[in-house]
Design an enzyme around this catalytic site. Structure first.
Site, PDB file in Angstrom:
ATOM      1  N   LYS A 196      39.667  44.012  38.197  1.00 49.94           N
ATOM      2  CA  LYS A 196      38.432  43.280  37.890  1.00 49.94           C
ATOM      3  C   LYS A 196      37.587  43.142  39.174  1.00 49.94           C
ATOM      4  O   LYS A 196      36.384  43.380  39.163  1.00 49.94           O
ATOM      5  CB  LYS A 196      38.748  41.869  37.383  1.00 49.94           C
ATOM      6  CG  LYS A 196      39.275  41.764  35.975  1.00 49.94           C
ATOM      7  CD  LYS A 196      39.369  40.275  35.601  1.00 49.94           C
ATOM      8  CE  LYS A 196      39.997  40.043  34.243  1.00 49.94           C
ATOM      9  NZ  LYS A 196      40.168  38.602  33.945  1.00 49.94           N
TER      10      LYS A 196
ATOM     11  N   ASP B  38      37.130  35.914  31.810  1.00 52.63           N
ATOM     12  CA  ASP B  38      38.203  36.026  30.824  1.00 52.63           C
ATOM     13  C   ASP B  38      37.792  37.104  29.842  1.00 52.63           C
ATOM     14  O   ASP B  38      36.655  37.120  29.348  1.00 52.63           O
ATOM     15  CB  ASP B  38      38.487  34.709  30.111  1.00 52.63           C
ATOM     16  CG  ASP B  38      39.910  34.723  29.560  1.00 52.63           C
ATOM     17  OD1 ASP B  38      40.851  34.798  30.361  1.00 52.63           O
ATOM     18  OD2 ASP B  38      40.084  34.702  28.325  1.00 52.63           O
ATOM     19  N   SER B  39      38.698  38.011  29.590  1.00 54.02           N
ATOM     20  CA  SER B  39      38.325  39.193  28.809  1.00 54.02           C
ATOM     21  C   SER B  39      39.508  39.692  28.012  1.00 54.02           C
ATOM     22  O   SER B  39      40.643  39.263  28.219  1.00 54.02           O
ATOM     23  CB  SER B  39      37.784  40.282  29.752  1.00 54.02           C
ATOM     24  OG  SER B  39      38.611  40.422  30.887  1.00 54.02           O
TER      25      SER B  39
ATOM     26  N   PHE C 164      41.562  50.598  34.080  1.00 51.61           N
ATOM     27  CA  PHE C 164      42.814  49.836  34.040  1.00 51.61           C
ATOM     28  C   PHE C 164      43.049  49.362  32.609  1.00 51.61           C
ATOM     29  O   PHE C 164      42.245  49.635  31.713  1.00 51.61           O
ATOM     30  CB  PHE C 164      42.752  48.645  35.007  1.00 51.61           C
ATOM     31  CG  PHE C 164      41.804  47.539  34.599  1.00 51.61           C
ATOM     32  CD1 PHE C 164      40.437  47.670  34.770  1.00 51.61           C
ATOM     33  CD2 PHE C 164      42.278  46.364  34.028  1.00 51.61           C
ATOM     34  CE1 PHE C 164      39.561  46.657  34.392  1.00 51.61           C
ATOM     35  CE2 PHE C 164      41.416  45.336  33.649  1.00 51.61           C
ATOM     36  CZ  PHE C 164      40.055  45.490  33.834  1.00 51.61           C
ATOM     37  N   GLY C 165      44.142  48.643  32.423  1.00 50.38           N
ATOM     38  CA  GLY C 165      44.408  47.995  31.136  1.00 50.38           C
ATOM     39  C   GLY C 165      44.362  48.972  29.973  1.00 50.38           C
ATOM     40  O   GLY C 165      45.028  50.011  29.969  1.00 50.38           O
ATOM     41  N   TYR C 166      43.564  48.632  28.969  1.00 50.14           N
ATOM     42  CA  TYR C 166      43.489  49.432  27.743  1.00 50.14           C
ATOM     43  C   TYR C 166      42.454  50.556  27.840  1.00 50.14           C
ATOM     44  O   TYR C 166      42.178  51.220  26.836  1.00 50.14           O
ATOM     45  CB  TYR C 166      43.156  48.516  26.551  1.00 50.14           C
ATOM     46  CG  TYR C 166      44.205  47.450  26.307  1.00 50.14           C
ATOM     47  CD1 TYR C 166      45.307  47.701  25.502  1.00 50.14           C
ATOM     48  CD2 TYR C 166      44.099  46.191  26.900  1.00 50.14           C
ATOM     49  CE1 TYR C 166      46.290  46.731  25.286  1.00 50.14           C
ATOM     50  CE2 TYR C 166      45.064  45.213  26.691  1.00 50.14           C
ATOM     51  CZ  TYR C 166      46.151  45.492  25.886  1.00 50.14           C
ATOM     52  OH  TYR C 166      47.118  44.527  25.688  1.00 50.14           O
ATOM     53  N   ASP C 167      41.868  50.785  29.008  1.00 49.53           N
ATOM     54  CA  ASP C 167      40.803  51.791  29.140  1.00 49.53           C
ATOM     55  C   ASP C 167      41.170  53.168  28.575  1.00 49.53           C
ATOM     56  O   ASP C 167      40.340  53.804  27.920  1.00 49.53           O
ATOM     57  CB  ASP C 167      40.362  51.940  30.606  1.00 49.53           C
ATOM     58  CG  ASP C 167      39.423  50.828  31.040  1.00 49.53           C
ATOM     59  OD1 ASP C 167      38.922  50.092  30.170  1.00 49.53           O
ATOM     60  OD2 ASP C 167      39.194  50.696  32.253  1.00 49.53           O
TER      61      ASP C 167
ATOM     62  N   LYS D  66      31.108  53.517  32.937  1.00 47.43           N
ATOM     63  CA  LYS D  66      31.804  52.387  32.286  1.00 47.43           C
ATOM     64  C   LYS D  66      31.050  51.083  32.565  1.00 47.43           C
ATOM     65  O   LYS D  66      30.757  50.313  31.647  1.00 47.43           O
ATOM     66  CB  LYS D  66      33.265  52.274  32.771  1.00 47.43           C
ATOM     67  CG  LYS D  66      33.951  51.063  32.143  1.00 47.43           C
ATOM     68  CD  LYS D  66      35.342  50.719  32.656  1.00 47.43           C
ATOM     69  CE  LYS D  66      35.765  49.347  32.107  1.00 47.43           C
ATOM     70  NZ  LYS D  66      37.036  48.844  32.613  1.00 47.43           N
TER      71      LYS D  66
ATOM     72  N   ARG E  47      32.111  43.797  30.540  1.00 49.21           N
ATOM     73  CA  ARG E  47      31.932  43.121  31.830  1.00 49.21           C
ATOM     74  C   ARG E  47      30.575  43.451  32.417  1.00 49.21           C
ATOM     75  O   ARG E  47      29.893  42.578  32.962  1.00 49.21           O
ATOM     76  CB  ARG E  47      33.070  43.564  32.785  1.00 49.21           C
ATOM     77  CG  ARG E  47      33.145  42.821  34.108  1.00 49.21           C
ATOM     78  CD  ARG E  47      34.483  43.039  34.808  1.00 49.21           C
ATOM     79  NE  ARG E  47      35.578  42.475  34.035  1.00 49.21           N
ATOM     80  CZ  ARG E  47      36.462  43.211  33.345  1.00 49.21           C
ATOM     81  NH1 ARG E  47      36.430  44.538  33.374  1.00 49.21           N
ATOM     82  NH2 ARG E  47      37.398  42.636  32.629  1.00 49.21           N
TER      83      ARG E  47
END
Ligand code: ITT
Length: 200
Positions: A13, A69-70, A153-156, A176, A182
């Site tokens: 982030k 928060d995301s 990152f994450g669910y990308d 992105k 975001r």
């Protein structure tokens, strides 16, 4: 120059905020403040959790604090993982474990289950224990059947935004950021900071 502390321990982030806010803002995150304890994220919405993080950290640090928060909401999972996105496969789960669980849960619903989804982000800006404003952004798309791409990152690697044939993890960071949940929330934050003469 405006100084902002990001109330996050997620370095991915922080990287995106640095890319989006640029040289006009001096950013640090909680990696510079190991003494600040973990905030318990027990809000019922992204907005409540963002406010909790921003208020709690701004009681410890002087100046402006920004919390993010995301998460990812998948329609056929009733909006899940949603608030539990970071800990979908359990507390401290890796991004890969979370992605695997998401694919397993969707596969269990059968080939006709809808794959529509959206990323959500709420930012809360606080100072001295008071929230000054919140900003939200969403990005709609679908969950692909197999992870693709190595960026982000994450669910990308599982999320393909509407009107694109690439996942967030296959797009450049600049692309992105220009369409992400975001990125949309940051655009609103920048407008607020400009109106308050905190940013040129
Ligand atoms: P902080 O609370 O310290 O900021 P966190 O990662 O725990 O870090 P959240 O509670 O907001 O943050 O959880 C967000 C999760 O949602 C994140 O860990 C990812 O799994 C997912 N997520 C959010 N934004 C994302 C993005 O842009 N790309 C991929 N996954 C994202």
């Amino acid at each position: 120059m405006l100084s902002l502390c990001l109330a996050t321990r997620n370095a991915h982030k922080t990287r995106e905020f640095v890319e989006m806010l640029g040289a006009e803002v001096a950013l640090e995150d909680l990696s510079a403040h190991p003494e600040i304890e973990e905030v318990i994220e027990d809000g019922a919405t992204f907005a409540e959790n963002a406010r909790l993080k921003a208020v709690s950290v701004s009681r410890f640090l002087p100046g402006f604090v920004l919390a993010d928060d995301s998460g990812l909401e998948v329609d056929s999972l009733g909006g899940g993982p949603g608030l539990w996105s970071a800990r979908f496969a359990g507390a401290g789960a890796s991004d890969e474990a979370n992605r695997r669980k998401l694919l397993e849960e969707l596969a269990a619903l059968g080939p006709d289950a809808a794959h529509t989804a959206r990323f959500c982000c709420v930012l809360a800006l606080a100072r001295a224990g008071e929230v000054l404003a919140t900003f939200e952004g969403t990005a709609a798309g679908e969950i692909v059947r197999q992870a693709r791409g190595a960026a982000g990152f994450g669910y990308d690697p599982l999320f393909q935004p509407n009107e694109f044939s690439k996942t967030f993890a296959e797009l450049s960071a600049a692309t992105k950021n220009s369409i992400s949940h975001r990125g949309r929330a940051v655009t609103k934050l920048k407008q607020f900071l400009r109106a308050a003469n905190l940013l040129t």
